[in-house]
Design an enzyme around this catalytic site. Sequence first.
Site, PDB file in Angstrom:
ATOM      1  N   GLU A  94     -48.895  95.617  42.876  1.00  0.00           N
ATOM      2  CA  GLU A  94     -48.506  94.288  43.261  1.00  0.00           C
ATOM      3  C   GLU A  94     -49.672  93.919  44.630  1.00  0.00           C
ATOM      4  O   GLU A  94     -50.222  93.153  44.826  1.00  0.00           O
ATOM      5  CB  GLU A  94     -47.193  94.077  43.452  1.00  0.00           C
ATOM      6  CG  GLU A  94     -46.786  93.776  42.847  1.00  0.00           C
ATOM      7  CD  GLU A  94     -44.903  92.988  42.219  1.00  0.00           C
ATOM      8  OE1 GLU A  94     -44.568  93.235  44.091  1.00  0.00           O
ATOM      9  OE2 GLU A  94     -44.338  92.943  41.183  1.00  0.00           O
TER      10      GLU A  94
ATOM     11  N   HIS B  84     -36.285  86.905  40.121  1.00  0.00           N
ATOM     12  CA  HIS B  84     -37.618  85.828  40.988  1.00  0.00           C
ATOM     13  C   HIS B  84     -36.234  83.852  40.444  1.00  0.00           C
ATOM     14  O   HIS B  84     -35.393  84.407  40.634  1.00  0.00           O
ATOM     15  CB  HIS B  84     -38.642  85.649  41.439  1.00  0.00           C
ATOM     16  CG  HIS B  84     -38.819  86.603  42.403  1.00  0.00           C
ATOM     17  ND1 HIS B  84     -39.331  86.876  43.401  1.00  0.00           N
ATOM     18  CD2 HIS B  84     -40.384  87.817  42.020  1.00  0.00           C
ATOM     19  CE1 HIS B  84     -39.524  87.641  43.960  1.00  0.00           C
ATOM     20  NE2 HIS B  84     -40.416  88.576  43.093  1.00  0.00           N
TER      21      HIS B  84
END
Length: 327
Positions: free
Chosen positions: A167, A214
């Site tokens: 990421e 998330h």
Amino acid sequence: MVMPPDSRPALLPEISGATAVAACAAMAVSYVAVLYAPTVILRFPPPTSLRSFLHRRFACAAVASAASTLATASLLRVWSLGNFADMFAVFGVRNDHLIQAVTIPLLLTSLVYAGSFVARLWYLLGSWGRDGDEVGIGCAQRLAHWIQAAADDVMVWRNYVVAPFTEELVFRACMIPLLLCGGFKTSSITFFSPVFFSLGKFLQHRANFVSSTHLNHLFELHQQGCNFMRSLLLVGVQLGYTVIFGWYAAFLFIRTGNLLSPIVAHVFCNMMGLPVFSSPRTKGMASIAFVAGSLSFFWFLYPATSPKLFNTRLDRCSCWHGYCNWQ
């Protein structure tokens, strides 16, 4: 001595802002799309276990990261820099100032978790007073067991290795150089680059309703019987924390010019979770520590990330991201 912008050596080509934004959006989409390529495009059979599922995800994340790196290198024509050290430095991969790049962001980030440290220390001291030496022996045994089991735990590899490295490589090391060469200001990049990460997570939610990341948490919590407004609040806190960390990671990368800095902060935050704001057991000490730590964090934020600490040449450097001019 700070060199004026027009006198810095022009090593990397300028690209249009629209091209930079489009490339970043494409990287965010591809980072998620590649995760589903084995089953959707290649028609592989579904994985039979969590381990095989995550191993497949690890391979897909590696492919997406490599593709983003090659795309960035092509758009910026990094091979024109002449040697491999300069090419890798475009992505913040450097072998100089490694101690500073690791220890300073780690210490700075830990200030936000002062309340967490106090809460855990309070618990350990209380346990020590009740159980004596057995607690110390138990803690040592648990630590040894955790270290032994971590190497074989796919969740540990996902949370502390694969996710932070891939990421940060894609969403910081690839995107930020593109945006900077696209003419965007460092302040704008710091605050708006997390949008691409949020885009990727939103697409991942849409692609896999039951994924455990998330936005999916809202639906999972609601299905488990949690009050909808409470679920919304919990997910909102997590999303807000993710965006704030995105600001901080971009800030670290631009200020230090080293990819290790946001990676170290990412791994540390994954290990600690959300900061402890208060704890009834500590009689307010955790809250005091959190406030003091947060104030210290903002006090030291700029001095601790001064480019002078992470770079040797600031007067006639050949940097790509302008740390010469952001003092």
